[in-house]
Design a protein around this motif. Sequence first.
Motif, PDB file in Angstrom:
ATOM      1  N   UNK A  57       0.822  -1.195   0.000  1.00  0.00           N
ATOM      2  CA  UNK A  57       0.000   0.000   0.000  1.00  0.00           C
ATOM      3  C   UNK A  57       0.863   1.255   0.000  1.00  0.00           C
ATOM      4  N   UNK A  58       1.928   1.254   0.806  1.00  0.00           N
ATOM      5  CA  UNK A  58       2.835   2.405   0.831  1.00  0.00           C
ATOM      6  C   UNK A  58       3.447   2.618  -0.553  1.00  0.00           C
ATOM      7  N   UNK A  59       3.876   1.513  -1.170  1.00  0.00           N
ATOM      8  CA  UNK A  59       4.472   1.604  -2.506  1.00  0.00           C
ATOM      9  C   UNK A  59       3.459   2.110  -3.520  1.00  0.00           C
ATOM     10  N   UNK A  60       2.225   1.618  -3.419  1.00  0.00           N
ATOM     11  CA  UNK A  60       1.189   2.037  -4.358  1.00  0.00           C
ATOM     12  C   UNK A  60       0.840   3.508  -4.160  1.00  0.00           C
ATOM     13  N   UNK A  61       0.732   3.948  -2.913  1.00  0.00           N
ATOM     14  CA  UNK A  61       0.437   5.358  -2.642  1.00  0.00           C
ATOM     15  C   UNK A  61       1.541   6.262  -3.184  1.00  0.00           C
ATOM     16  N   UNK A  62       2.772   5.826  -3.016  1.00  0.00           N
ATOM     17  CA  UNK A  62       3.897   6.609  -3.526  1.00  0.00           C
ATOM     18  C   UNK A  62       3.842   6.700  -5.053  1.00  0.00           C
ATOM     19  N   UNK A  63       3.513   5.575  -5.696  1.00  0.00           N
ATOM     20  CA  UNK A  63       3.416   5.560  -7.152  1.00  0.00           C
ATOM     21  C   UNK A  63       2.269   6.446  -7.625  1.00  0.00           C
ATOM     22  N   UNK A  64       1.108   6.352  -6.960  1.00  0.00           N
ATOM     23  CA  UNK A  64      -0.045   7.172  -7.344  1.00  0.00           C
ATOM     24  C   UNK A  64       0.302   8.652  -7.223  1.00  0.00           C
ATOM     25  N   UNK A  65       0.951   8.990  -6.123  1.00  0.00           N
ATOM     26  CA  UNK A  65       1.321  10.390  -5.904  1.00  0.00           C
ATOM     27  C   UNK A  65       2.283  10.885  -6.974  1.00  0.00           C
ATOM     28  N   UNK A  66       3.295  10.056  -7.276  1.00  0.00           N
ATOM     29  CA  UNK A  66       4.282  10.421  -8.288  1.00  0.00           C
ATOM     30  C   UNK A  66       3.636  10.521  -9.666  1.00  0.00           C
ATOM     31  N   UNK A  67       2.739   9.579  -9.970  1.00  0.00           N
ATOM     32  CA  UNK A  67       2.053   9.560 -11.264  1.00  0.00           C
ATOM     33  C   UNK A  67       1.223  10.832 -11.433  1.00  0.00           C
ATOM     34  N   UNK A  68       0.490  11.192 -10.394  1.00  0.00           N
ATOM     35  CA  UNK A  68      -0.371  12.369 -10.468  1.00  0.00           C
ATOM     36  C   UNK A  68       0.445  13.643 -10.629  1.00  0.00           C
ATOM     37  N   UNK A  69       1.537  13.751  -9.890  1.00  0.00           N
ATOM     38  CA  UNK A  69       2.395  14.929 -10.013  1.00  0.00           C
ATOM     39  C   UNK A  69       3.017  15.011 -11.405  1.00  0.00           C
ATOM     40  N   UNK A  70       3.422  13.850 -11.928  1.00  0.00           N
ATOM     41  CA  UNK A  70       4.081  13.836 -13.238  1.00  0.00           C
ATOM     42  C   UNK A  70       3.134  14.235 -14.344  1.00  0.00           C
ATOM     43  N   UNK A  71       1.859  13.873 -14.213  1.00  0.00           N
ATOM     44  CA  UNK A  71       0.897  14.233 -15.255  1.00  0.00           C
ATOM     45  C   UNK A  71       0.735  15.743 -15.376  1.00  0.00           C
ATOM     46  N   UNK A  72       0.969  16.446 -14.280  1.00  0.00           N
ATOM     47  CA  UNK A  72       0.797  17.897 -14.297  1.00  0.00           C
ATOM     48  C   UNK A  72       2.022  18.625 -14.836  1.00  0.00           C
ATOM     49  N   UNK A  73       3.091  17.880 -15.093  1.00  0.00           N
ATOM     50  CA  UNK A  73       4.325  18.499 -15.575  1.00  0.00           C
ATOM     51  C   UNK A  73       4.607  18.073 -17.014  1.00  0.00           C
ATOM     52  N   UNK A  74       5.470  18.806 -17.650  1.00  0.00           N
ATOM     53  CA  UNK A  74       5.774  18.539 -19.059  1.00  0.00           C
ATOM     54  C   UNK A  74       6.981  17.598 -19.168  1.00  0.00           C
ATOM     55  N   UNK A  75       6.835  16.392 -18.618  1.00  0.00           N
ATOM     56  CA  UNK A  75       7.928  15.411 -18.689  1.00  0.00           C
ATOM     57  C   UNK A  75       8.031  14.821 -20.092  1.00  0.00           C
ATOM     58  N   UNK A  76       9.240  14.389 -20.428  1.00  0.00           N
ATOM     59  CA  UNK A  76       9.422  13.772 -21.736  1.00  0.00           C
ATOM     60  C   UNK A  76       9.042  12.295 -21.696  1.00  0.00           C
ATOM     61  N   UNK A  77       9.098  11.653 -22.862  1.00  0.00           N
ATOM     62  CA  UNK A  77       8.693  10.248 -22.943  1.00  0.00           C
ATOM     63  C   UNK A  77       9.624   9.349 -22.145  1.00  0.00           C
ATOM     64  N   UNK A  78      10.893   9.749 -22.036  1.00  0.00           N
ATOM     65  CA  UNK A  78      11.836   8.942 -21.269  1.00  0.00           C
ATOM     66  C   UNK A  78      11.435   8.815 -19.815  1.00  0.00           C
TER      67      UNK A  78
END
Length: 493
Positions: A266-287
Amino acid sequence: MADEWDGELRLIVRNLGDTINVYVQLNDRLVRNANAYYGLLDVNEPTLLFTLDLDKNIAGVFPLIAHFSGEIYAQKYDNIKSIWFDLPPGDFEPPTDHSSALAFLKTHLPGGFVQDPAYGLGFTKELRPIIYAVEKIEKVTRIAIGGKDPTRHEHSTFYFSDLDFFNLRMAFNRTTRKHQQESLIERTILAHNNVLHKVYPEHHALREPPYRPGTIYKLVGGEEASSTVLKGKDRTALLKTVVGNATAIADRDPKEFVQLQKDLELVSLDRLINSFQKSMAKNHNEGHWQKMLELNPFILSMVFGYPIVMVQSAASVGGGTIAGNGTKIADFLSQNSSSHNAALVEIKTPQTPVCGSTYRGGVWKPSNALMGAVVQVLDQRHKLTLTLPLHKQFSPQLSELQAYAIDCVIVVGKMPTDPSQISSFEMMRSQFKDVRIVTFDELFGKLLLLREMLTGERYVSPIEDDEQGEPDYLYQTDLDEDEDDPEFAAGED
């Protein structure tokens, strides 16, 4: 008589009938020097040290500061002014002078008390935490020890029963002896390492303190362990210990082991969800996204609807080797873990548009980027079908990989918000029988659904707090730190 006093510490006994007061007059030189150093009046008046109430058969000590200080003769503790105890039953000789007063202190003070008036009486250093604890109770100025009544607080007095105080004192003594033994072991090891090992390292190996059962339980806070925040090497050491003892934990504490697995997931999943959500709001590249999915391949399993095994990221599907230089590069080559059927994944970014310009009457074309990705992944599938036998010759680990009906997935953009664009996008992607198109927000929704299934509760995003001013770095991940790495951006077309 004062004129006969030679300046050493003395006890002055004043008999008032049923009450006997004993005063202390400290070393004259000590008091004079302290007064001069701290700019105080040059006086050395006797001060009440302890008293005996013969009618109630009790005695009380008034702990004071007896060392070189600007507060010499002041009370020793912040709030506690006196400590009382029962006098011995039966007849005893009350003190009448300096010598008999000293003898009384040595004979009749309870265990745990300082007996030497030169140290101001009171509790010994080992029992001082009792004072600290009692002083947290508002307006308490006295401690009384004795009797069989329960330990309690009444008005300005804290009462200890004889048994409770004895048991507490014994527990303190056991703790002190234990730490003395541990200190001796550690000092012995330090001597060994800094004498024998330092001079003759080939004959005397470096020694480490032995492990003691219960150490971790105490260090991480006992029953409050869940709220303890470990740092640095402590985290690494604890993880290694848990991994090394995983079998024993599973055998002896199966419920705790299952809960540990669930909590870590659950901790790992929460961390991934948080990172995923933050990344969607930024202009990250495909890499960036390629690396995130490479580190968390189960996300793609949710897309395919069956468990997959990652074979190669940035895979060459047209060259001589699966990891070598080829004419066609797929973001991911994976396989069904059961049938070993190959699957290809093409990654774009959340900012990639899925709809292009309008055609007519509220109908929208697919974007050039989306159609290019569709043609690209289909071309990769074609090349892999032709070249897979060659790849197997150069890469034995691909011996089980099959090209029965290669699955193709494109992860691209976000779901449009305009109803007409949503309609056009859904109709368009439903017509591709060989390519599955998934948006990043749909992928994020699958992660949220997985969490809700595991916990039975909805995920509350911390990003709302971040938008109110919480530092952005609280949600940074290792992915963000690597973006300047030239190898990191290799996945970008």
